[in-house]
Design a protein around this motif. Structure first.
Motif, PDB file in Angstrom:
ATOM      1  N   ASN A   1     144.231  -9.721  27.196  1.00 38.95           N
ATOM      2  CA  ASN A   1     145.347  -9.669  28.151  1.00 38.95           C
ATOM      3  C   ASN A   1     146.409 -10.725  27.803  1.00 38.95           C
TER       4      ASN A   1
ATOM      5  N   THR B   1     158.361 -12.776  23.457  1.00 35.51           N
ATOM      6  CA  THR B   1     157.781 -11.439  23.311  1.00 35.51           C
ATOM      7  C   THR B   1     156.490 -11.518  22.524  1.00 35.51           C
ATOM      8  N   ARG B   2     155.737 -10.480  22.605  1.00 34.94           N
ATOM      9  CA  ARG B   2     154.461 -10.437  21.883  1.00 34.94           C
ATOM     10  C   ARG B   2     154.698 -10.557  20.365  1.00 34.94           C
TER      11      ARG B   2
ATOM     12  N   LEU C   1     150.527 -15.161  28.638  1.00 32.04           N
ATOM     13  CA  LEU C   1     151.871 -15.686  28.336  1.00 32.04           C
ATOM     14  C   LEU C   1     152.678 -15.919  29.610  1.00 32.04           C
ATOM     15  N   LYS C   2     152.532 -15.054  30.586  1.00 33.14           N
ATOM     16  CA  LYS C   2     153.225 -15.258  31.861  1.00 33.14           C
ATOM     17  C   LYS C   2     152.764 -16.541  32.533  1.00 33.14           C
TER      18      LYS C   2
ATOM     19  N   LEU D   1     149.603 -10.702  27.321  1.00 36.24           N
ATOM     20  CA  LEU D   1     150.862 -10.740  28.079  1.00 36.24           C
ATOM     21  C   LEU D   1     150.690 -11.486  29.398  1.00 36.24           C
ATOM     22  N   ASN D   2     149.563 -11.276  30.064  1.00 35.35           N
ATOM     23  CA  ASN D   2     149.307 -11.985  31.325  1.00 35.35           C
ATOM     24  C   ASN D   2     149.153 -13.481  31.084  1.00 35.35           C
TER      25      ASN D   2
ATOM     26  N   CYS E   1     156.282 -20.998  22.946  1.00 36.11           N
ATOM     27  CA  CYS E   1     157.234 -20.670  24.012  1.00 36.11           C
ATOM     28  C   CYS E   1     158.408 -21.663  24.023  1.00 36.11           C
TER      29      CYS E   1
END
Length: 445
Positions: free
Chosen positions: A422, A404-405, A427-428, A424-425, A393
């Motif tokens: 999960n 992005t993925r 990464l958030k 994406l979650n 990141c």
């Protein structure tokens, strides 16, 4: 040192079934409706909850009341097990006709399609301070009258006159009309224009006696024992002639032959005819307990002469020692690596549904331990991947690119990233953590 295993809290309210051990035992349909009402949800929402527990999908137009959940088919097995698993109430299969599925053919139990009821039973429930409920006996098409109040069962609301108003609706409160909302309870009154035939009362009493015995059954009812009882009747009363027996109850001789040589099983209606024509009760006939039975005519009997062909072997129902099963399940709880309920069922050569019905507490403890284990394992995989995700990141931000993925997959090794669910979650969370850390550093500066 082993940890103390606690009984997991139930997902749904642990409602106590009504009338267990009596002829007025509650049906699974009634239990399901009461459960939905107690949670203030529709029957479809509760259906989806049960389906999700067994990883199934309920279609938008799903009609749960068409599934014969109080009968003897697989749907009754699945629903009773699912409700036991979610409520922690053991033995909900006793609110169905499942205990008799070995001695009643799969298509031989006619379930009424439009819910019938006795308004006097509802009135009695209210008078006794009890919530009205549907009796299991009402689900059988062989029962057309209430043996307790001696009146015919009905499907109509006495207020609005609509048909099929018992439970065929999205929101159901047992004992109230699903169309107009008026109570279906009505005290018994003399009905001069409605004649009750003696055979109707006899059938209702026989089914009631059968259902009253379900709670005390300790072993599976055996098809072989049932057929052995029919063999005795044919031998002692019909001199061994199956043709005479078939004529007596009004069926073809080939049907009787199919029972003994094939895999056929009598329907409930035929079993009631056999009991009525040979001086025994339905319960005695289906359980094969004819120890007190005597043929109407005492005379020298002939041995039943069977064909010389080798009979088709029938699978003997397995005798399950549930005390031993409980011990093995308790052993599974002490394993260093937890196992799922499905794996426990596989090792015991049983179905998970059976474990929820007969060993509810220990089975749910296994399930909770497995869920906790999966959660911890997933958390450890996220912890292992976290440093790699932070570096990726920061690099992307430094290059002025969005996280992005696709970019993350290109920068983080596959063996680190693939176990993370999960993504994406996660990464958030990583980005939020980096932003908070950056803000704190700026504040101190």
């Amino acid at each position: 040192m082993s940890q103390i295993q606690r009984n997991p809290r139930s997902t749904l309210h642990a409602l106590i079934p009504y009338g267990k051990g009596t002829s007025e035992v509650e049906s699974l349909v009634s239990y399901f409706c009461r459960l939905a009402a107690s949670h203030s949800v529709s029957t479809l929402v509760l259906s989806r909850t049960i389906a999700e527990h067994f990883e199934q999908i309920v279609a938008a137009g799903f009609d749960w009341h068409e599934r014969q959940i109080a009968g003897i088919r697989e749907s009754a097995f699945t629903w009773s097990a699912g409700l036991s698993a979610l409520t922690s109430v053991q033995g909900l299969d006793r609110l169905t006709f499942l205990p008799w599925r070995e001695v009643i053919s799969q298509n031989g139990l006619s379930i009424v399609k439009r819910g019938q009821f006795c308004s006097a039973c509802f009135a009695e429930d209210i008078e006794c301070g009890r919530q009205p409920y549907f009796r299991l006996a009402w689900e059988s098409a062989e029962v057309s009258v209430c043996s307790k109040h001696g009146q015919r069962l009905t499907r109509h609301c006495q207020h609005c006159g609509k048909d099929n108003v018992r439970h065929a609706a999205a929101f159901v409160v047992p004992g109230w009309c699903t169309h107009c909302g008026v109570p279906l309870a009505k005290a018994k009154e003399y009905q001069a224009d409605v004649a009750i035939e003696p055979d109707e009362l006899w059938r209702a009493r026989q089914v009631g006696e059968l259902l009253a015995s379900q709670e005390s059954i300790t072993a599976e009812v055996s098809r072989n024992t049932y057929l052995a009882g029919i063999t005795r009747i044919i031998t002692e009363l019909h001199k061994g002639h199956s043709a005479s027996f078939a004529r007596r109850i009004g069926i073809a001789k080939s049907t009787v032959h199919h029972w003994f040589k094939g895999d056929g099983t009598p329907t409930l209606a035929i079993s009631m005819k056999i009991a009525a024509h040979h001086g025994t009760s339905l319960k005695q006939l289906l359980t094969g307990d004819l120890s007190d039975w005597q043929p109407p005519m005492i005379q020298k009997q002939l041995v039943l002469q069977l064909s010389s062909a080798v009979p088709k072997p029938h699978k003997t129902p397995r005798e399950i020692d549930w005390l031993e099963i409980e011990k093995q399940l308790s052993t599974f709880l002490l394993l260093p690596t937890p196992i799922s309920v499905l794996e426990a069922a596989r090792r015991l050569d049983l179905e998970a549904r059976q474990l929820y019905l007969r060993a509810n507490k220990t089975t749910r403890q296994l399930g909770e331990r497995w869920k906790t284990y999966l959660k911890r394992r997933q958390e450890s995989k996220v912890i292992a991947a976290w440093p790699y995700l932070e570096v990726a990141c920061l690099d992307l931000w430094a290059e002025g690119k969005a996280v992005t993925r696709r970019e993350i997959v290109a920068r983080v090794p596959e063996e680190i990233l693939s176990p993370v669910a999960n993504l994406l979650n996660v990464l958030k969370e990583v980005q939020a953590h980096l932003q908070r850390t950056g803000e704190n550093e700026n504040t101190h500066t």
